[in-house]
Write an enzyme that holds these catalytic residues in place. Structure first.
Site, short mmCIF file in Angstrom:
data_model
loop_
_atom_site.label_atom_id
_atom_site.label_comp_id
_atom_site.label_asym_id
_atom_site.label_seq_id
_atom_site.Cartn_x
_atom_site.Cartn_y
_atom_site.Cartn_z
N GLU A 1 44.35 44.16 46.42
CA GLU A 1 43.12 44.96 46.54
C GLU A 1 43.32 46.02 47.73
O GLU A 1 42.85 47.22 47.77
CB GLU A 1 41.89 44.41 46.62
CG GLU A 1 40.69 45.22 45.85
CD GLU A 1 39.39 44.49 45.70
OE1 GLU A 1 39.29 43.80 44.67
OE2 GLU A 1 38.85 44.22 46.62
N HIS B 1 59.01 23.58 37.78
CA HIS B 1 59.06 23.11 36.51
C HIS B 1 58.74 23.97 35.21
O HIS B 1 58.21 23.86 34.04
CB HIS B 1 58.75 21.45 36.40
CG HIS B 1 59.28 20.70 37.24
ND1 HIS B 1 60.46 20.16 36.96
CD2 HIS B 1 59.34 20.40 38.57
CE1 HIS B 1 60.84 19.37 37.94
NE2 HIS B 1 60.07 19.61 39.15
N LYS C 1 34.27 49.05 35.78
CA LYS C 1 32.61 48.92 36.23
C LYS C 1 32.10 49.89 35.33
O LYS C 1 30.91 49.59 34.85
CB LYS C 1 32.31 48.80 37.65
CG LYS C 1 32.63 47.63 38.41
CD LYS C 1 31.88 47.93 39.79
CE LYS C 1 32.39 46.73 40.70
NZ LYS C 1 31.72 47.03 41.95
O1 PA5 Z 1 36.81 42.95 48.52
C1 PA5 Z 1 36.08 43.52 47.94
O2 PA5 Z 1 35.35 44.57 48.37
C2 PA5 Z 1 35.64 43.35 46.37
O3 PA5 Z 1 36.19 42.21 45.80
C3 PA5 Z 1 34.15 42.82 46.27
O4 PA5 Z 1 33.88 41.55 47.29
C4 PA5 Z 1 33.44 42.23 45.09
O5 PA5 Z 1 33.82 43.24 44.34
C5 PA5 Z 1 32.07 42.07 45.00
O6 PA5 Z 1 31.39 43.01 45.31
P1 PA5 Z 1 29.79 42.84 46.03
O7 PA5 Z 1 30.03 41.82 47.22
O8 PA5 Z 1 29.53 43.94 46.49
O9 PA5 Z 1 29.26 42.04 45.01
#
Ligand code: PA5
Length: 441
Positions: A283, A304, A418
């Site tokens: 990310e 394996h 989303k």
């Molecule tokens: O690293 C990030 O920002 C994302 O993975 C969020 O943690 C994830 O999308 C969850 O978001 P939120 O904490 O707003 O529900």
């Protein structure tokens, strides 16, 4: 201590110093907060600035729940709002605690998928347990945890009553915004704040990770002490800084055409640590059509299954091996007078001796097969060293992202699914998009 062994990364001998210089420049940008995304680096000095009262507050909630005979904590969150806690608890817990019936407190995770079967089975478990929940969402609006929390909240309220429910629900969310914040205020739930300056995937050393870890019975002061030690080491502007070395090596390999980084462990307790690492790097770096694809294997298991591809498939991989130098337990292979299995040559040796030789054998075979090796070494898998590993990879990720020329602290690509999902679910405000999408079916 964390050390980086780059002897399996041949090109580093010739080109390494150039990349080390670039990594130190990126470290300066990160530490001086002069880079893109610098409003999201609150994690950078978190261990050294941590208020120990916060750790005590988390431990107190855990102790109060244990004293009330609560034996199931459902941690609700997705992505960065659950992977760190899951990684830590998996790494530190007995592999068979559940089967042994010795586990006083069970911590399980929900809100990280939309599977109805999973939800139903969570209800089955909650029926037979004494339940509390921690709901974590920075935005407070993410669909998966919001759905899970509505289910779990209603279950807890019906089973224990509204006022008792408030003692069994803790929220962790933004200080001012979001549906979860509004709900927590209205219901007067105990709440912790996720600072604006800390993104989900960098939040394991905040209450997001720490409260669930405390609920599982682990000492937070040790984990933060380990992180603090590595924070000091990783802020040094030297070529021995492990975060600098790791960021330098992986960027060099990327520039040489490697596309996939495999995080390799030799202890199944680290499988979720690899999931946390995959999110951290995937990310952070996967944007602007750039970035290594982070993947993982757990050896010797995966030798394996994936071993053939790694040894002889397309040469687009390198590996980062986590070498935990000492096992926590001691199991010796016995002698057998008949020796029908031919294993007496190992009699008297520890299982970990075999594991370490398997690791060495694999590293050498993969180097010969054209898969460069970065080895990240630490002494053992306890709270202190795990805290250090978390911080080390976060710091290296920030440095590495700046070397790559992207913003390592945003995640614009996560929004695309989303929006489509909101439209298809019929969320008010998404009607136009819904009709556009429906035409594509
Ligand atoms: O690293 C990030 O920002 C994302 O993975 C969020 O943690 C994830 O999308 C969850 O978001 P939120 O904490 O707003 O529900």
């Amino acid at each position: 201590m964390i050390t980086i062994d780059l002897s399996g990364c041949k090109s580093f001998e010739h080109k390494g110093s150039l990349y080390i210089d670039k990594a130190i420049e990126a470290l300066d940008v990160l530490d001086n907060a002069t880079g893109i995304g610098n409003d999201f680096i609150g994690w950078n000095h978190l261990p050294s600035h941590m208020d120990s009262q916060l750790l005590d507050d988390c431990q107190k909630i855990a102790a109060d729940w244990a004293a009330s005979n609560i034996n199931l904590v459902v941690v609700i969150g997705i992505g960065g709002s659950y992977l760190g806690a899951k990684a830590a608890i998996s790494a530190l817990s007995h592999s068979f605690a559940l089967n042994m019936g010795t586990e006083a407190m069970q911590v399980v995770f929900a809100g990280n998928n939309l599977s109805e079967d999973y939800s139903a089975e969570l209800f089955d478990l909650m029926q037979v347990k004494n339940v509390a929940t921690i709901v974590i969402s920075k935005s407070g609006t993410t669909t998966e945890p919001a759905v899970a929390f509505r289910l779990v909240k209603q279950f807890i309220e019906e089973k224990y009553g509204i006022s008792e429910a408030a003692k069994r629900i803790v929220t962790i969310t933004d200080k001012a915004r979001g549906a979860l914040k509004n709900l927590a205020d209205a219901k007067e739930y105990k709440s912790f704040v996720i600072e604006d300056s800390i993104g989900g995937r960098y939040s394991v050393l905040t209450p997001v990770g720490l409260l669930p870890i405390a609920a599982a019975g682990f000492d937070l002061h040790s984990i933060m002490a380990g992180a603090r030690e590595i924070e000091a080491i990783c802020s040094q502007r030297t070529k021995d800084n492990p975060a600098v070395l790791y960021a330098a090596a992986r960027n060099l390999l990327y520039d040489e055409g490697k596309k996939i980084e495999l995080l390799v462990n030799y202890n199944p307790k680290l499988m979720y640590f690899a999931e946390w690492w995959k999110q951290l790097f995937g990310e952070s770096e996967g944007k602007d059509s750039k970035g290594l694809f982070p993947a993982s294997v757990s050896n010797t298991t995966d030798l394996h299954s994936m071993g053939q591809y790694i040894q002889e498939g397309e040469r687009i991989l390198f590996e980062t091996v986590i070498n935990i130098q000492n096992a926590s337990r001691n199991v010796v292979i016995p002698s057998d007078k008949d020796n029908l299995d031919g294993l007496n040559y190992l009699a008297g040796k520890r299982v970990e001796f075999c594991n370490s030789k398997a690791m060495l054998a694999t590293i050498l075979a993969h180097i010969d097969g054209g898969v460069p090796q970065i080895v990240v070494e630490t002494e053992c898998l306890d709270l202190f060293h795990l805290g250090g590993l978390f911080y080390f990879f976060e710091k290296a990720c920030g440095i590495s992202g700046y070397m790559l020329g992207i913003n390592p602290f945003n995640q614009p690509g996560v929004e695309a699914y989303k929006k489509n999902m909101f439209a298809l679910l019929g969320k008010p405000g998404y009607e136009d998009l819904a009709s556009k999408l429906e035409k594509r079916f």
